[in-house]
Design an enzyme around this catalytic site. Structure first.
Site, PDB file in Angstrom:
ATOM      1  N   ASP A   1      -0.225   1.735  -1.248  1.00  0.00           N
ATOM      2  CA  ASP A   1      -0.754   1.942  -2.600  1.00  0.00           C
ATOM      3  C   ASP A   1      -1.150   3.395  -2.818  1.00  0.00           C
ATOM      4  OD1 ASP A   1      -0.440  -0.741  -2.499  1.00  0.00           O
ATOM      5  OD2 ASP A   1      -2.567  -1.247  -2.626  1.00  0.00           O
TER       6      ASP A   1
ATOM      7  N   SER B   1      -3.012  -2.064  -8.041  1.00  0.00           N
ATOM      8  CA  SER B   1      -3.684  -1.016  -7.271  1.00  0.00           C
ATOM      9  C   SER B   1      -4.593  -0.103  -8.059  1.00  0.00           C
ATOM     10  CB  SER B   1      -2.661  -0.151  -6.546  1.00  0.00           C
ATOM     11  OG  SER B   1      -2.154  -0.870  -5.497  1.00  0.00           O
ATOM     12  N   SER B   2      -5.490  -0.702  -8.806  1.00  0.00           N
ATOM     13  CA  SER B   2      -6.494   0.111  -9.477  1.00  0.00           C
ATOM     14  C   SER B   2      -7.384   0.802  -8.446  1.00  0.00           C
ATOM     15  CB  SER B   2      -7.329  -0.749 -10.413  1.00  0.00           C
ATOM     16  OG  SER B   2      -7.734  -1.919  -9.743  1.00  0.00           O
ATOM     17  N   SER B   3      -7.625   0.152  -7.319  1.00  0.00           N
ATOM     18  CA  SER B   3      -8.529   0.779  -6.341  1.00  0.00           C
ATOM     19  C   SER B   3      -7.889   2.022  -5.722  1.00  0.00           C
ATOM     20  CB  SER B   3      -8.980  -0.206  -5.272  1.00  0.00           C
ATOM     21  OG  SER B   3      -7.885  -0.880  -4.732  1.00  0.00           O
TER      22      SER B   3
ATOM     23  N   GLY C   1      -3.087  -6.714  -9.019  1.00  0.00           N
ATOM     24  CA  GLY C   1      -2.086  -6.338  -8.010  1.00  0.00           C
ATOM     25  C   GLY C   1      -1.377  -5.033  -8.319  1.00  0.00           C
TER      26      GLY C   1
ATOM     27  N   TYR D   1      -7.140 -11.210   2.975  1.00  0.00           N
ATOM     28  CA  TYR D   1      -6.152 -10.164   3.247  1.00  0.00           C
ATOM     29  C   TYR D   1      -6.285  -9.724   4.715  1.00  0.00           C
ATOM     30  CZ  TYR D   1      -3.760  -5.637   2.976  1.00  0.00           C
ATOM     31  OH  TYR D   1      -2.918  -4.583   3.196  1.00  0.00           O
TER      32      TYR D   1
HETATM   33  C1  GLA Z   1      -2.324  -4.432  -0.995  1.00  0.00           C
HETATM   34  C2  GLA Z   1      -2.618  -3.370   0.061  1.00  0.00           C
HETATM   35  C3  GLA Z   1      -1.327  -2.688   0.517  1.00  0.00           C
HETATM   36  C4  GLA Z   1      -0.274  -3.712   0.923  1.00  0.00           C
HETATM   37  C5  GLA Z   1      -0.128  -4.793  -0.140  1.00  0.00           C
HETATM   38  C6  GLA Z   1       0.783  -5.903   0.304  1.00  0.00           C
HETATM   39  O1  GLA Z   1      -1.847  -3.857  -2.156  1.00  0.00           O
HETATM   40  O2  GLA Z   1      -3.500  -2.399  -0.438  1.00  0.00           O
HETATM   41  O3  GLA Z   1      -1.596  -1.804   1.571  1.00  0.00           O
HETATM   42  O4  GLA Z   1      -0.558  -4.260   2.173  1.00  0.00           O
HETATM   43  O5  GLA Z   1      -1.376  -5.359  -0.488  1.00  0.00           O
HETATM   44  O6  GLA Z   1       2.064  -5.439   0.472  1.00  0.00           O
END
Ligand code: GLA
Length: 384
Positions: free
Chosen positions: A172, A125-127, A123, A221
């Protein structure tokens, strides 16, 4: 991040050196699943991320080496190729190239190796870090930095939508590109207006506890997003100027409730609640009122768990321990379905809380959770 191994492996593989770039992961204080609903988010870049070394190779070939992977870590394809690579990790980079080309950037072949220290699927955000480091690097080496930073974030997001199957929002990539040391960013995801909030409370720390439940965002998601879109579509027939849930208040949502499934209604109502919480948190931060910030974080968590249904037993357990310990605020962070909790904890309680969380979680689930103290760092940049 130490880039010695990266540099050595690049040289071994390609026989020369290149330029080094870095893009960070992110945390998010509050404002979860609001970005694709046109709402506000409160992220910050962290000191962990992905570094890439890159050099133009005077051919049409893209050569990529993912040095942290033990197998299937090398990919070669033509820059003009339209079929995406079979390796999932390479699709992020392939997608960034395609999105840049769509926007008129002329790319040629390049050699690159990359490596990171963000835990995958946690969670953080490595991508987005991977997309942004390549968007920024390619913009530098092929376009003299002509593509602006907002567009680079959008290129990362579009790569994820069109080549990796996740209909993510902009948070992200935006946080990764625009991060600033010591600051959180309040971002309006509709207008992309943003404001830096220095975040340096004397008495509190932020810490992540990683449940080690790996998530990979995808169908589940995208389904959350579709729930919101259905509510918007209904409201749009009844009211004017409704484009996202940002444009809907509780009365409007209730006016379309009968046409919505209970699931869609609850998810949409969570988003309206979260909209209000982000505003309450930005006021509280301005007053230095961290107790209110923490209270809102708990509310977000239970909203995400019960109404938005993106938590899981393990993460709920970690939030429960935080509550028991008297931690100021705690909640699941990011897309959900596992990953980390973000905790706002009094410095005096830090050791007691983190050791109890590790102990109790290991006892219950047989896995030792990881503890990551949050250091808010700078955004995407060229290194050296
Ligand atoms: C992921 C998505 C984001 C956001 C979050 C939830 O990280 O990449 O754009 O929607 O989930 O807040």
């Amino acid at each position: 991040m130490d880039t010695t191994i990266l540099r050595n492996r690049f040289r071994e593989q390609f026989g020369h050196t290149g330029d080094l770039f870095f893009s960070p992961g992110r945390i998010n204080l509050i404002g979860e699943h609001t970005d694709y609903n046109g709402g506000f988010v409160f992220p910050g870049a962290i000191d962990k991320g992905i570094a890439a070394e890159i050099c133009i190779n005077a051919s049409r070939k893209v050569r990529l080496l993912a040095i942290d992977l033990k197998s299937d870590n090398y990919v070669e394809y033509d820059i003009d190729e339209n079929e995406k690579p079979t390796q999932h990790w390479a699709c992020y980079i392939f997608g960034v190239c395609k999105e840049m080309q769509k926007r008129g950037v002329t790319l040629g072949g390049f050699n690159s190796a990359f490596s990171g220290d963000i835990p995958l699927g946690a969670g953080m955000s490595s991508s987005a870090a991977l997309e942004c480091v390549f968007a920024f690097a390619l913009n530098t080496i092929f376009a003299d930095g002509r593509v602006d930073m907002f567009e680079l974030a959008k290129i990362g997001q579009a790569a994820e939508h069109n080549y990796c199957g996740v209909k993510c929002g902009i948070m992200d990539q935006f946080a990764s590109i625009f991060g600033k040391q010591g600051c959180l960013i309040r971002l309006d995801c509709r207008s992309l207006e943003y404001e830096y909030f220095p975040f340096n409370p004397q008495e509190y720390s932020l810490v992540l506890i990683d449940s080690c439940v790996k998530h990979s965002l995808g169908t589940e998601y995208n389904e959350r997003r579709e729930s919101c879109e259905r509510a918007v579509a209904l409201a749009n027939r009844k009211f004017q100027n409704v484009e996202t849930l940002r444009d809907i208040d509780y009365a409007m949502l209730d006016a379309v409730k009968s046409g919505l499934s209970d699931t869609d209604y609850r998810r949409s109502r969570y988003v309206l609640d979260e909209k209000e919480r982000v505003m309450a948190v930005s006021d509280a931060l301005n007053r230095g009122d961290y107790e209110t910030v923490g209270k809102k974080m708990y509310e977000t968590h239970w909203g995400l768990s019960r109404d938005y249904t993106v938590s899981c037993e393990e993460v709920d357990f970690l939030v429960g321990i935080a509550e028991e310990c008297g931690v100021t605020g705690s909640r699941i962070m990011g897309g959900g379905f596992g990953g980390c909790t973000i905790n706002l904890v009094r410095k005096t309680l830090y050791d007691k809380f983190t050791s109890k969380a590790v102990r109790e979680y290991s006892k219950k689930f047989g896995i030792t959770p990881k503890v990551y103290p949050v250091v808010i760092g700078d955004g995407t940049r060229k290194l050296q």
